[in-house]
Scaffold this motif. Structure first.
Motif, PDB file in Angstrom:
ATOM      1  N   SER A 110       7.910  14.553  -8.961  1.00 44.42           N
ATOM      2  CA  SER A 110       9.207  14.769  -8.322  1.00 44.42           C
ATOM      3  C   SER A 110       9.458  13.697  -7.267  1.00 44.42           C
ATOM      4  O   SER A 110       8.573  13.381  -6.475  1.00 44.42           O
ATOM      5  N   PHE A 111      10.680  13.174  -7.269  1.00 44.78           N
ATOM      6  CA  PHE A 111      11.079  12.248  -6.213  1.00 44.78           C
ATOM      7  C   PHE A 111      11.514  13.007  -4.964  1.00 44.78           C
ATOM      8  O   PHE A 111      11.698  12.417  -3.908  1.00 44.78           O
ATOM      9  N   THR A 112      11.715  14.306  -5.085  1.00 48.61           N
ATOM     10  CA  THR A 112      12.250  15.077  -3.967  1.00 48.61           C
ATOM     11  C   THR A 112      11.211  15.939  -3.259  1.00 48.61           C
ATOM     12  O   THR A 112      11.566  16.730  -2.379  1.00 48.61           O
ATOM     13  N   SER A 113       9.943  15.796  -3.614  1.00 47.66           N
ATOM     14  CA  SER A 113       8.919  16.546  -2.884  1.00 47.66           C
ATOM     15  C   SER A 113       8.834  15.987  -1.463  1.00 47.66           C
ATOM     16  O   SER A 113       9.111  14.808  -1.213  1.00 47.66           O
ATOM     17  N   LEU A 132       0.824  -1.206   0.000  1.00 49.17           N
ATOM     18  CA  LEU A 132       0.000   0.000   0.000  1.00 49.17           C
ATOM     19  C   LEU A 132       0.863   1.263   0.000  1.00 49.17           C
ATOM     20  O   LEU A 132       0.569   2.223  -0.731  1.00 49.17           O
ATOM     21  N   LEU A 133       1.924   1.267   0.807  1.00 51.86           N
ATOM     22  CA  LEU A 133       2.813   2.423   0.844  1.00 51.86           C
ATOM     23  C   LEU A 133       3.509   2.643  -0.494  1.00 51.86           C
ATOM     24  O   LEU A 133       3.659   3.778  -0.949  1.00 51.86           O
ATOM     25  N   ARG A 134       3.921   1.557  -1.111  1.00 47.81           N
ATOM     26  CA  ARG A 134       4.587   1.692  -2.413  1.00 47.81           C
ATOM     27  C   ARG A 134       3.630   2.275  -3.451  1.00 47.81           C
ATOM     28  O   ARG A 134       3.990   3.169  -4.217  1.00 47.81           O
ATOM     29  N   VAL A 160       6.606  12.801  -0.943  1.00 46.53           N
ATOM     30  CA  VAL A 160       7.165  11.587  -1.553  1.00 46.53           C
ATOM     31  C   VAL A 160       8.329  11.074  -0.694  1.00 46.53           C
ATOM     32  O   VAL A 160       8.418   9.869  -0.430  1.00 46.53           O
ATOM     33  N   ILE A 161       9.171  11.970  -0.220  1.00 47.97           N
ATOM     34  CA  ILE A 161      10.281  11.570   0.646  1.00 47.97           C
ATOM     35  C   ILE A 161       9.771  10.992   1.953  1.00 47.97           C
ATOM     36  O   ILE A 161      10.286   9.986   2.452  1.00 47.97           O
ATOM     37  N   GLU A 162       8.728  11.595   2.503  1.00 46.51           N
ATOM     38  CA  GLU A 162       8.150  11.099   3.754  1.00 46.51           C
ATOM     39  C   GLU A 162       7.619   9.667   3.594  1.00 46.51           C
ATOM     40  O   GLU A 162       7.896   8.799   4.418  1.00 46.51           O
ATOM     41  N   GLU A 204       4.043   5.831  -5.402  1.00 49.39           N
ATOM     42  CA  GLU A 204       4.018   5.936  -6.858  1.00 49.39           C
ATOM     43  C   GLU A 204       2.985   6.971  -7.321  1.00 49.39           C
ATOM     44  O   GLU A 204       3.256   7.780  -8.208  1.00 49.39           O
ATOM     45  N   LYS A 205       1.802   6.949  -6.708  1.00 51.26           N
ATOM     46  CA  LYS A 205       0.759   7.909  -7.076  1.00 51.26           C
ATOM     47  C   LYS A 205       1.182   9.333  -6.732  1.00 51.26           C
ATOM     48  O   LYS A 205       0.959  10.259  -7.512  1.00 51.26           O
ATOM     49  N   LEU A 206       1.778   9.499  -5.560  1.00 51.94           N
ATOM     50  CA  LEU A 206       2.234  10.828  -5.167  1.00 51.94           C
ATOM     51  C   LEU A 206       3.337  11.332  -6.080  1.00 51.94           C
ATOM     52  O   LEU A 206       3.382  12.515  -6.426  1.00 51.94           O
ATOM     53  N   PHE A 207       4.221  10.436  -6.483  1.00 50.64           N
ATOM     54  CA  PHE A 207       5.267  10.835  -7.432  1.00 50.64           C
ATOM     55  C   PHE A 207       4.648  11.353  -8.723  1.00 50.64           C
ATOM     56  O   PHE A 207       5.061  12.379  -9.258  1.00 50.64           O
ATOM     57  N   GLN A 208       3.645  10.647  -9.219  1.00 45.10           N
ATOM     58  CA  GLN A 208       2.983  11.076 -10.455  1.00 45.10           C
ATOM     59  C   GLN A 208       2.299  12.430 -10.281  1.00 45.10           C
ATOM     60  O   GLN A 208       2.342  13.271 -11.178  1.00 45.10           O
TER      61      GLN A 208
END
Length: 63
Positions: free
Chosen positions: A35-38, A21-23, A41-43, A27-31
């Motif tokens: 950004s991988f650095t938001s 579920l976290l993964r 997404v980092i959290e 993935e959805k948040l990245f889309q």
């Protein structure tokens, strides 16, 4: 200890489900963020790392 059809304890299945579920959430948040650095997404990525490490520790103990 009760075993499931996968041969793992109910706690391990729950942790495994939480990891999936976290993964998916990451993935959805990245889309959304593109950004991988938001921060969000980092959290989620950091939490995912903790859960994966917990899963790995549990698997080592059970062997």
């Amino acid at each position: 200890m009760v075993e499931t059809s996968r041969g793992t304890s109910p706690q391990a299945v729950s942790l495994e489900d939480e990891i999936h579920l976290l993964r998916s959430k990451m993935e959805k948040l990245f889309q959304q963020e593109n950004s991988f650095t938001s921060d969000i997404v980092i959290e989620i990525s950091s939490l995912l790392d903790l859960k994966i490490n917990e899963f790995m520790r549990n698997n080592r103990k059970n062997k």
